[in-house]
Design a protein around this motif. Structure first.
Motif, PDB file in Angstrom:
ATOM      1  N   LEU A 194      42.383 -44.608 -14.195  1.00 29.32           N
ATOM      2  CA  LEU A 194      43.248 -45.725 -13.782  1.00 29.32           C
ATOM      3  C   LEU A 194      43.355 -46.700 -14.950  1.00 29.32           C
ATOM      4  CD1 LEU A 194      41.920 -46.259 -10.138  1.00 29.32           C
ATOM      5  CD2 LEU A 194      43.882 -44.906 -10.918  1.00 29.32           C
ATOM      6  N   GLY A 286      43.072 -48.478  -2.485  1.00 28.55           N
ATOM      7  CA  GLY A 286      44.377 -48.242  -3.103  1.00 28.55           C
ATOM      8  C   GLY A 286      44.739 -46.788  -3.335  1.00 28.55           C
ATOM      9  N   ARG A 287      43.943 -45.841  -2.842  1.00 29.26           N
ATOM     10  CA  ARG A 287      44.193 -44.432  -3.154  1.00 29.26           C
ATOM     11  C   ARG A 287      45.585 -43.984  -2.725  1.00 29.26           C
ATOM     12  NH1 ARG A 287      38.907 -45.037  -3.117  1.00 29.26           N
ATOM     13  NH2 ARG A 287      37.572 -43.674  -4.397  1.00 29.26           N
ATOM     14  N   MET A 290      48.427 -45.998  -4.694  1.00 28.73           N
ATOM     15  CA  MET A 290      48.663 -45.749  -6.111  1.00 28.73           C
ATOM     16  C   MET A 290      49.634 -44.596  -6.347  1.00 28.73           C
ATOM     17  SD  MET A 290      47.084 -47.897  -8.064  1.00 28.73           S
ATOM     18  CE  MET A 290      47.059 -47.019  -9.622  1.00 28.73           C
ATOM     19  N   CYS A 291      49.565 -43.579  -5.497  1.00 35.37           N
ATOM     20  CA  CYS A 291      50.373 -42.379  -5.745  1.00 35.37           C
ATOM     21  C   CYS A 291      51.379 -42.083  -4.652  1.00 35.37           C
ATOM     22  CB  CYS A 291      49.448 -41.168  -5.935  1.00 35.37           C
ATOM     23  SG  CYS A 291      48.389 -41.316  -7.380  1.00 35.37           S
ATOM     24  N   VAL A 304      38.535 -47.900  -6.220  1.00 35.41           N
ATOM     25  CA  VAL A 304      39.981 -48.141  -6.129  1.00 35.41           C
ATOM     26  C   VAL A 304      40.188 -49.216  -5.060  1.00 35.41           C
ATOM     27  CG1 VAL A 304      42.257 -47.064  -6.102  1.00 35.41           C
ATOM     28  CG2 VAL A 304      40.257 -45.655  -6.530  1.00 35.41           C
ATOM     29  N   GLN A 339      51.741 -50.338  -4.381  1.00 42.33           N
ATOM     30  CA  GLN A 339      51.439 -49.819  -5.706  1.00 42.33           C
ATOM     31  C   GLN A 339      51.529 -50.919  -6.756  1.00 42.33           C
ATOM     32  OE1 GLN A 339      54.343 -47.274  -7.801  1.00 42.33           O
ATOM     33  NE2 GLN A 339      52.698 -45.775  -8.059  1.00 42.33           N
ATOM     34  N   PHE A 342      48.295 -52.977  -7.092  1.00 44.98           N
ATOM     35  CA  PHE A 342      47.198 -52.332  -7.805  1.00 44.98           C
ATOM     36  C   PHE A 342      47.502 -52.167  -9.294  1.00 44.98           C
ATOM     37  CE2 PHE A 342      45.726 -51.516  -3.567  1.00 44.98           C
ATOM     38  CZ  PHE A 342      44.344 -51.512  -3.701  1.00 44.98           C
ATOM     39  N   LEU A 343      48.746 -51.881  -9.651  1.00 48.17           N
ATOM     40  CA  LEU A 343      49.100 -51.804 -11.065  1.00 48.17           C
ATOM     41  C   LEU A 343      48.937 -53.167 -11.738  1.00 48.17           C
ATOM     42  CD1 LEU A 343      52.278 -49.524 -10.899  1.00 48.17           C
ATOM     43  CD2 LEU A 343      49.971 -48.884 -11.655  1.00 48.17           C
TER      44      LEU A 343
END
Length: 449
Positions: A194, A286-287, A290-291, A304, A339, A342-343
């Protein structure tokens, strides 16, 4: 320290053995695992999961502790960082994991009472120095304690730099499956990939939410009254009733949102009059954020996590309904379940490295606050090492100083929709929560012992 179980003899634990368990098929040579940005947000707090088991129904010629040692050694083949060492890199001034198969520590102990005689409610007395005996040299430590009734408790203590609840849950499930000679479903991902964007950028509000700090500042944060560690049982009927109160006017609110609204409203009875506001926070995994896919990071081993938080005046909390407050809870959590959040958080950490980072409210900055962690997916009944499912599985921390109250929610091992709540509280908040029938001090009766 001697611990007295109410109505029974003094609870004593005799430590009978200590072993260092290494992976049976280690990596070819030592290597360094660099922590991700979100790992630096963990605070390095020790996290302890503890499980209690009735006497096994079927006797085994091989002692249980020997079975656990053998299967742990095999499990560490897959979770090799858990057998490493966490050290400070002198150049970066940040912790890193040396994957050298230093080993995990397994301690054996014998208690002088039956399981049903334990004081499950008072975690200060139950855990510290009795069921958790920490050594700074091992990021993973396990204690297997036998009771006079034949029952067993297993405590697992992790350094938070190893991962978060999702990572530790995967580890426990893998270990239990390996013990039962079953195929593991999680092939762990140790890449810790990450990384920040180039150039890093973030929303300025994160400057008010998080702060850079040192491990010394975390360990030596100012003393507070948040020292009571308690364990509660909450009936499924109480949870459903709170959710009905939160779901009005067509709004659909989760059980955690409804429960949070209730807690926030109770807090007004436990706050000094010198404060006009209080905060609540929620740990967010955030798993899937994130994706964009539910299982795309399910095997990721590391941290995360973020913290969503909101602030409200005591007057508003007193006047508003459970439904109104639940709407505010929903809005606050929604801001951190994206997302972009978290970014931005990964980039914020990048801009403040080197060092550790932490939420300001966890450090006690900003007045009275409580953080709630939901573990609805965390394994409880599934943690079966071949001698049956546990009667209790939950979490607590041995940390002595903390700036915020904590509630950790787990599904009850009974599987009936009830909850187990592990708490770190200040005295007035404990009294306020216990003044209602919803928070029931945990007892052997709740565990059907």
């Amino acid at each position: 320290m001697e611990v007295e179980a109410p109505g029974h003899e003094i609870f004593e634990v005799n430590f009978t053995g200590k072993s260092i368990i290494k992976a049976v098929n280690p990596l070819p040579g030592p290597h360094i695992l660099t922590l991700s940005n979100l790992d630096l947000l963990s605070g390095r707090f020790p996290v302890t999961y503890f499980y209690f088991y009735n006497k096994p129904l079927v006797s085994n010629l091989t002692p249980i502790v020997d079975i656990l040692k053998s299967s742990l050694a095999e499990t560490l083949n897959y979770y090799y960082p858990f057998a490493g060492r966490i050290v400070q890199n002198l150049n970066t001034c940040e912790p890193e994991i040396i994957c050298d198969n230093n080993g995990a520590l397994l301690v054996e102990a014998q208690a002088n009472i039956r399981l049903k005689e334990l004081n499950f409610y008072n975690l200060n007395q139950l855990l510290q120095g009795k069921l958790v005996k920490l050594s700074p040299d091992f990021p993973l430590q396990v204690q297997v304690t036998h009771y006079t009734c034949g029952g067993i408790s297993i405590t697992f203590t992790f350094d938070h730099a190893l991962g978060d609840a999702s990572a530790f849950g995967n580890f426990l499930i893998s270990w239990s499956k390996i013990t039962q000679k079953k195929q593991i479903s999680c092939i762990p991902d140790h890449r810790r990939n990450l990384r920040a964007r180039s150039p890093p950028r973030y929303h300025p509000s994160l400057d008010q939410t998080f702060v850079k700090c040192t491990i010394e500042e975390i360990i030596n944060m100012p003393a507070t009254k948040i020292r009571l560690k308690r364990l509660y049982h909450i009936d499924a009927a109480s949870i459903e009733r709170l959710q009905k109160l939160a779901c009005v006017n067509g709004n659909k609110r989760t059980k955690i949102e409804a429960f949070s609204a209730y807690i926030w409203k109770v807090m007004i009875n436990a706050i000094d009059q010198s404060h006009s506001k209080c905060k609540m926070g929620w740990l967010v995994d955030g798993r899937s954020r994130m994706c964009g896919e539910e299982n795309s990071m399910s095997n990721y081993i590391g941290n995360v996590l973020s913290v969503a938080f909101a602030e409200a005046s005591l007057i508003e909390l007193k006047q508003d309904s459970i439904s109104d407050i639940a709407n505010n809870v929903h809005e606050a959590i929604s801001k951190a379940t994206t997302q972009d959040h978290f970014l931005d958080l990964i980039d914020w950490i990048e801009c403040h490295r080197p060092g550790l980072m932490l939420s300001r409210i966890v450090l006690g900055q900003g007045g009275p606050a409580l953080v709630l962690s939901s573990g609805r997916r965390f394994p409880v009944a599934e943690v079966d090492f071949g001698f049956g499912s546990p009667v209790l599985g939950t979490v607590c921390s041995t940390i002595e100083r903390i700036g915020v109250a904590y509630l950790n929610q787990r599904q009850s091992a009974r599987g009936d929709g009830s909850w187990t709540i592990s708490a770190i509280l200040w005295p007035e908040l404990a009294a306020a929560l216990e003044s209602d029938s919803i928070f029931q001090p945990m007892s052997a009766n709740h565990l059907q012992l």
